[in-house]
Design a protein around this motif. Structure first.
Motif, PDB file in Angstrom:
ATOM      1  N   ASP A  45       0.808  -1.222   0.000  1.00 29.37           N
ATOM      2  CA  ASP A  45       0.000   0.000   0.000  1.00 29.37           C
ATOM      3  C   ASP A  45       0.841   1.272   0.000  1.00 29.37           C
ATOM      4  O   ASP A  45       0.331   2.365  -0.249  1.00 29.37           O
ATOM      5  CB  ASP A  45      -0.949   0.010   1.202  1.00 29.37           C
ATOM      6  N   ARG A  46       2.130   1.149   0.256  1.00 31.14           N
ATOM      7  CA  ARG A  46       2.999   2.326   0.286  1.00 31.14           C
ATOM      8  C   ARG A  46       3.703   2.563  -1.057  1.00 31.14           C
ATOM      9  O   ARG A  46       4.342   3.593  -1.237  1.00 31.14           O
ATOM     10  CB  ARG A  46       4.051   2.183   1.394  1.00 31.14           C
ATOM     11  N   ILE A  47       3.618   1.609  -1.942  1.00 28.74           N
ATOM     12  CA  ILE A  47       4.295   1.736  -3.237  1.00 28.74           C
ATOM     13  C   ILE A  47       3.386   2.461  -4.223  1.00 28.74           C
ATOM     14  O   ILE A  47       2.269   2.024  -4.481  1.00 28.74           O
ATOM     15  CB  ILE A  47       4.681   0.355  -3.794  1.00 28.74           C
ATOM     16  N   VAL A  48       3.864   3.573  -4.752  1.00 26.47           N
ATOM     17  CA  VAL A  48       3.043   4.370  -5.673  1.00 26.47           C
ATOM     18  C   VAL A  48       3.502   4.257  -7.119  1.00 26.47           C
ATOM     19  O   VAL A  48       2.749   4.567  -8.043  1.00 26.47           O
ATOM     20  CB  VAL A  48       3.027   5.855  -5.252  1.00 26.47           C
ATOM     21  N   ASP A  49       4.745   3.813  -7.331  1.00 24.62           N
ATOM     22  CA  ASP A  49       5.249   3.736  -8.701  1.00 24.62           C
ATOM     23  C   ASP A  49       6.361   2.695  -8.791  1.00 24.62           C
ATOM     24  O   ASP A  49       7.219   2.610  -7.900  1.00 24.62           O
ATOM     25  CB  ASP A  49       5.781   5.101  -9.144  1.00 24.62           C
TER      26      ASP A  49
END
Length: 260
Positions: A45-49
């Protein structure tokens, strides 16, 4: 904290897989798997890209910015792994485009990150107020007082930290718990292989597990370390086991975390 990964190759995929902790990430134990990682938290959930650069880039890239993705996700921490040196040279631009306030660029392959280039990038990032670390290897990363980088370490990734129980009468390790994992995920495998083994041969046990995971760090000699990065990673996990099990080793290859 929002995190972006920009990488090339297998090591980057391993790090992302470990952070996500998918059910199919670790297959090292094969049919003997006891699902030891099921209680490990996923940080998907913390990975955006996530962006993987191709491995077959030209040897020399005159305009590296042309190879950057057009749209980079906004993040707090940018992690760059095994990038082509010319792509690595525009890491400050990548940080600017993504809005990153901190950068971690681990060095696993010496030829991809020459010392002069790393120093140049470090100075450029710091001049813009961007915290950065270039751990060599990634599993040497410790807390340095840089907020976002320390938060990543607190998530459980960096220099391995274990809690080990020893039966002193029988001279065997009875339990090994991972408190902080090497970013590639190898610490869990080493901990599993330590269980119920003879303390007298711990060096062989740790080395065998570390190589069998396997560690993918380079076997090329690093000019600064005067050794290979793979060997350095091996010394680090062995030192972590010694600290957790209170084993005294006369030859100190790497300093303890308290000494750094």
């Amino acid at each position: 904290m929002q995190i972006s990964f920009y990488y090339t190759g297998e090591f980057g995929r391993k790090v992302i897989g470990n952070v996500v902790n998918s059910s199919t990430f670790c297959t090292s134990c094969g049919e003997l798997c006891d699902h030891c990682r099921e209680k490990k938290r996923s940080y998907a959930d913390r990975i955006v890209d996530i962006y993987e650069f191709p491995a077959d880039l030209p040897q020399f890239i005159e305009e590296p910015e042309e190879y950057l993705p057009e749209n980079m996700g906004k993040c707090d921490l940018l992690i760059a792994i095994d990038l082509h040196p010319d792509i690595l040279s525009v890491l400050p631009k990548m940080a600017e485009m993504s809005g990153a306030k901190a950068v971690i660029a681990p060095i696993e392959v010496p030829k991809l990150a020459p010392a002069g280039l790393v120093q140049q990038i470090k100075e450029s990032l710091e001049a813009e107020g961007t915290d950065c670390e270039f751990p060599k290897p990634f599993c040497s990363l410790v807390k340095t007082g840089k907020t976002l980088i320390d938060e990543f370490v607190d998530m459980g990734f960096g220099r391995p930290l274990l809690a080990i129980e020893v039966d002193k009468e029988r001279n065997i390790f009875t339990h090994a718990k991972v408190l902080r994992d090497a970013p590639c995920g190898s610490t869990w495998y080493v901990a599993k292989k330590l269980g119920w083994t003879d303390t007298e041969v711990y060096k062989e046990t740790v080395s065998g597990a570390h190589h069998a995971y396997p560690c993918t760090a380079s076997m090329d000699k690093d000019p600064q370390l005067k050794d290979t990065i793979l060997h350095e990673a091996g010394y680090i996990i062995r030192k972590s086991v010694e600290e957790a099990a209170h084993i005294k080793n006369k030859k100190e290859e790497v300093p303890s975390e308290d000494e750094k």
